[in-house]
Design a protein around this motif. Sequence first.
Motif, short mmCIF file in Angstrom:
data_model
loop_
_atom_site.label_atom_id
_atom_site.label_comp_id
_atom_site.label_asym_id
_atom_site.label_seq_id
_atom_site.Cartn_x
_atom_site.Cartn_y
_atom_site.Cartn_z
N ARG A 52 -72.55 61.46 -92.62
CA ARG A 52 -72.41 61.17 -91.20
C ARG A 52 -72.75 62.41 -90.37
NH1 ARG A 52 -66.77 59.58 -89.66
NH2 ARG A 52 -67.08 57.81 -91.03
N GLU A 53 -72.45 63.60 -90.92
CA GLU A 53 -72.81 64.82 -90.19
C GLU A 53 -74.24 65.25 -90.50
OE1 GLU A 53 -69.88 67.93 -90.19
OE2 GLU A 53 -71.33 69.45 -89.53
N LEU A 54 -74.68 65.03 -91.75
CA LEU A 54 -75.99 65.50 -92.18
C LEU A 54 -77.15 64.72 -91.54
CD1 LEU A 54 -75.09 66.02 -95.93
CD2 LEU A 54 -75.95 67.82 -94.40
N ILE A 55 -77.00 63.41 -91.48
CA ILE A 55 -78.11 62.57 -91.03
C ILE A 55 -78.58 62.90 -89.60
CG2 ILE A 55 -78.66 60.16 -90.39
CD1 ILE A 55 -77.35 59.36 -93.10
N PRO A 56 -77.66 63.01 -88.63
CA PRO A 56 -78.14 63.35 -87.27
C PRO A 56 -78.88 64.69 -87.21
CG PRO A 56 -75.88 62.57 -87.19
CD PRO A 56 -76.22 62.73 -88.64
N ILE A 57 -78.46 65.67 -88.03
CA ILE A 57 -79.15 66.96 -88.02
C ILE A 57 -80.59 66.78 -88.51
CG2 ILE A 57 -79.19 69.30 -89.00
CD1 ILE A 57 -76.13 69.10 -89.22
N PHE A 58 -80.74 66.02 -89.59
CA PHE A 58 -82.08 65.78 -90.12
C PHE A 58 -82.93 64.99 -89.12
CE2 PHE A 58 -85.07 62.97 -92.35
CZ PHE A 58 -85.94 63.92 -92.84
N GLN A 59 -82.33 63.99 -88.49
CA GLN A 59 -83.07 63.19 -87.51
C GLN A 59 -83.64 64.07 -86.41
OE1 GLN A 59 -79.80 60.46 -86.83
NE2 GLN A 59 -81.02 58.71 -87.49
N THR A 69 -89.01 59.14 -84.86
CA THR A 69 -87.59 58.87 -84.96
C THR A 69 -87.28 58.25 -86.33
OG1 THR A 69 -87.58 58.40 -82.61
CG2 THR A 69 -85.65 57.67 -83.87
N VAL A 70 -86.33 58.84 -87.06
CA VAL A 70 -85.92 58.25 -88.34
C VAL A 70 -84.69 57.40 -88.12
CG1 VAL A 70 -85.53 58.73 -90.79
CG2 VAL A 70 -86.57 60.48 -89.34
N ALA A 273 -88.91 60.80 -96.85
CA ALA A 273 -87.87 60.83 -97.88
C ALA A 273 -87.84 62.19 -98.58
CB ALA A 273 -88.11 59.71 -98.90
N GLU A 274 -89.04 62.72 -98.90
CA GLU A 274 -89.13 64.06 -99.51
C GLU A 274 -88.51 65.10 -98.58
OE1 GLU A 274 -90.14 65.26 -102.34
OE2 GLU A 274 -91.37 63.68 -103.29
N ALA A 275 -88.83 64.97 -97.29
CA ALA A 275 -88.32 65.94 -96.32
C ALA A 275 -86.79 65.87 -96.25
CB ALA A 275 -88.93 65.68 -94.95
N PHE A 276 -86.25 64.66 -96.33
CA PHE A 276 -84.80 64.50 -96.27
C PHE A 276 -84.13 65.15 -97.49
CE2 PHE A 276 -80.91 61.72 -96.78
CZ PHE A 276 -80.22 62.29 -95.73
N LEU A 277 -84.75 64.96 -98.66
CA LEU A 277 -84.20 65.59 -99.87
C LEU A 277 -84.26 67.11 -99.77
CD1 LEU A 277 -83.87 62.83 -101.15
CD2 LEU A 277 -84.94 63.71 -103.22
N ASP A 278 -85.41 67.63 -99.32
CA ASP A 278 -85.54 69.09 -99.16
C ASP A 278 -84.44 69.61 -98.24
OD1 ASP A 278 -87.72 69.07 -100.81
OD2 ASP A 278 -89.20 69.13 -99.19
N PHE A 281 -81.08 69.79 -99.98
CA PHE A 281 -80.95 70.90 -100.93
C PHE A 281 -80.92 72.26 -100.22
CE2 PHE A 281 -82.69 67.78 -104.10
CZ PHE A 281 -81.64 67.86 -105.00
N SER A 282 -81.16 72.27 -98.91
CA SER A 282 -81.18 73.54 -98.19
C SER A 282 -79.77 74.11 -98.06
CB SER A 282 -81.76 73.33 -96.79
OG SER A 282 -80.82 72.64 -95.98
N ALA A 283 -79.70 75.43 -97.83
CA ALA A 283 -78.39 76.09 -97.72
C ALA A 283 -77.59 75.50 -96.56
CB ALA A 283 -78.59 77.59 -97.53
N GLU A 284 -78.28 75.14 -95.48
CA GLU A 284 -77.60 74.58 -94.30
C GLU A 284 -76.85 73.29 -94.68
OE1 GLU A 284 -80.27 73.18 -91.30
OE2 GLU A 284 -78.68 72.87 -89.83
N ALA A 285 -77.56 72.39 -95.36
CA ALA A 285 -76.94 71.12 -95.75
C ALA A 285 -75.87 71.34 -96.82
CB ALA A 285 -78.00 70.15 -96.26
N GLN A 286 -76.12 72.26 -97.73
CA GLN A 286 -75.16 72.53 -98.80
C GLN A 286 -73.82 73.02 -98.23
OE1 GLN A 286 -75.16 72.01 -102.18
NE2 GLN A 286 -76.92 70.74 -101.69
N GLN A 287 -73.90 73.80 -97.14
CA GLN A 287 -72.66 74.25 -96.51
C GLN A 287 -71.90 73.07 -95.90
OE1 GLN A 287 -74.38 77.36 -94.27
NE2 GLN A 287 -73.95 78.88 -95.86
N ILE A 288 -72.66 72.09 -95.39
CA ILE A 288 -71.99 70.91 -94.82
C ILE A 288 -71.34 70.09 -95.92
CG2 ILE A 288 -72.40 68.74 -93.58
CD1 ILE A 288 -74.51 70.34 -91.94
N PHE A 289 -72.02 69.93 -97.04
CA PHE A 289 -71.39 69.25 -98.19
C PHE A 289 -70.08 69.95 -98.56
CE2 PHE A 289 -75.62 67.33 -99.50
CZ PHE A 289 -75.19 66.02 -99.47
#
Lengths: 352, 286
Positions: A52-59, A69-70, A273-278, A281-289
Amino acid sequence: MFIKLYKSLILSLLLIALLSTGCSAGAPASGASGGEVKLILAAYTTPREAYRELIPIFQEQWKEKTGQTVVFEESYQGSGAQSRAVLEGFEADIVALSLEADVIRLENAGLITHDWRSKPFGGMVSTSVVAFAVRQGNPRNIQDWADLAQPDLDILTPNPKTSGGAMWNILGLYGAAQRGHVKGFTADDAGAQDFLLAVLKNVTVMDKSARDSIVNFEKGIGDLAITYENEVLVGQQAGQTYELVLPTSTMQIDNPIAIVDTYADKHGTREVAEAFLDFLFSAEAQQIFAKYGLRSPDPVVAQATADQYPLIEDLFTVAHFGGWGEATPAYFGENGIFFQILGQVQGIQITE
Amino acid sequence: MKNSIANNPALLSRIVQSVDKQKGKWIGWIMIGVVLMYVSVLILAPLIALTVNAFERGLGAVIASFSQSYVLLSFWNTLWIGLIVVSIHAVFGTIVAWVFVRHRFPGRDLINGLVDMPFAVSPVVAGYMLLLLFGRNGLLAPLVEATGIRVAFAFPGMILATLFVTLPFMIRELIPVLEAFDTRQEKAAATLGANGWQTFWRVTFPALRWGMIYGITLTFARALGEFGAVLVIGGAAQGKMMTTTLFIYHALEERQYIGAYSAALALGLFSLVLVLGSDRLRRKGH
């Protein structure tokens, strides 16, 4: 008078329904048409708050980069149930499942054809450990696995037929016994099976997913829930008062993520989809996890968040059981050890 | 004294009657008490608990939870599926009931049993049965592939699942009404020169009307509440394909309790109004 009222009520409902389809018919079609692209994410139940927090950042990032728009369509259910839904035609572009075995099922069906393990951290986007949730103040004084065999304890753990978390839980308790970390049980297969039987005798409810299980625990059912560490931490963030107990010996949970080639190519969504996975795996997203209770497979992020996640004395992985290729049939096959021992226990409520 | 009562049958019977009446009254009151308890424990108490919890943080929180766009969308989806299902059952349920009462044919008993199957089969199982039929590896997968109409994990599948679980209501409401119907009325109409259609529309249909209305109401109410089958066949997807029951499930899993309870309350009240409404309608009509 009353008849008229009732008739006009039904008529107006019909009218409203007709009008509402008129509106929705104008909605844009799915796929990569124009400035919008749809990504379907089929996930297991516990990382939903993180997404819920990660998706808006990626969008936002994707919009900035491409102007597109994704739109996300998310689905969360037990890992096994989710994997089977995708197998039966739920056309998810990306699967984020609890365990590798549920991804292997899709590989075997020919839906995933690329080497998803070539991504960072072997394709594992997050990790956790098998842990216990106990009532506030730990009234039953649960310190380690051995305490789960005490009489008159009500335990919640999900159903391994539909839930990935359940399989982690069972292997976690089995492995801890085999490795000699459960007092009162011998450090071999016989001891592990005795311990599994003793715990299953205390299990009262098996829910269809890890989230269902912990939500039931929150409603006051049971003295203890065997679950993911992250489920307890996310529950506490939501104001729940139960406590986390980490056993001295427990299983490391590795959660895979993969693009489903067949469906992504059909929808033309591979690039996004590739971009979303990348991004995941980024440090930014990993910190959110990590913020939502998940241990990061990224050593740098793990180091930075180490104070939130105590070191486990004896942490083992599925390699202890020879990998999922061996563990799935041996423990969760039709005549697997789990179902053999479950057959000796009666009175467990299994929810659908 | 004794003698006088024994010799006076009228007095005796009056005494016996009054004792019986007194006893009858007591038993009556006890029975009414049992009914009140039964209904309040099983239906009223949960409804009150739901209401109290929904309004825990006041009316504002309830209204706020309804103003989210996907909540309203889920209500439309539910309403739509219900209306489509009711329309189909209204036609085909009537035909099935009709054929059943008026005709004897081989396999009638078997079909009679099959009609009740949705009562006995868990909706989750019903969902999986449809997946085995329309899924990627299903029996009808080639047909799905050829026509390009997606059934599993799409609205058609959710409608089929709801059709399955609501199948018996219309048929079971109509069969007794049709059985009680005196076919001589139709014969009389035919004698008076009415054609088949006129006979049906003017004579048979008015007799069936109340059964149909009740069958439709029950079908609709059941369709609104369906969960397990649409969860399986719909793939637990959030967003466009969410029905109200699916929304409630997801909201509970996300610990959005006010939203879940408010939606559940709205759905429950809607069904209640439907059922009570048709019940009153039926009484007024008779």
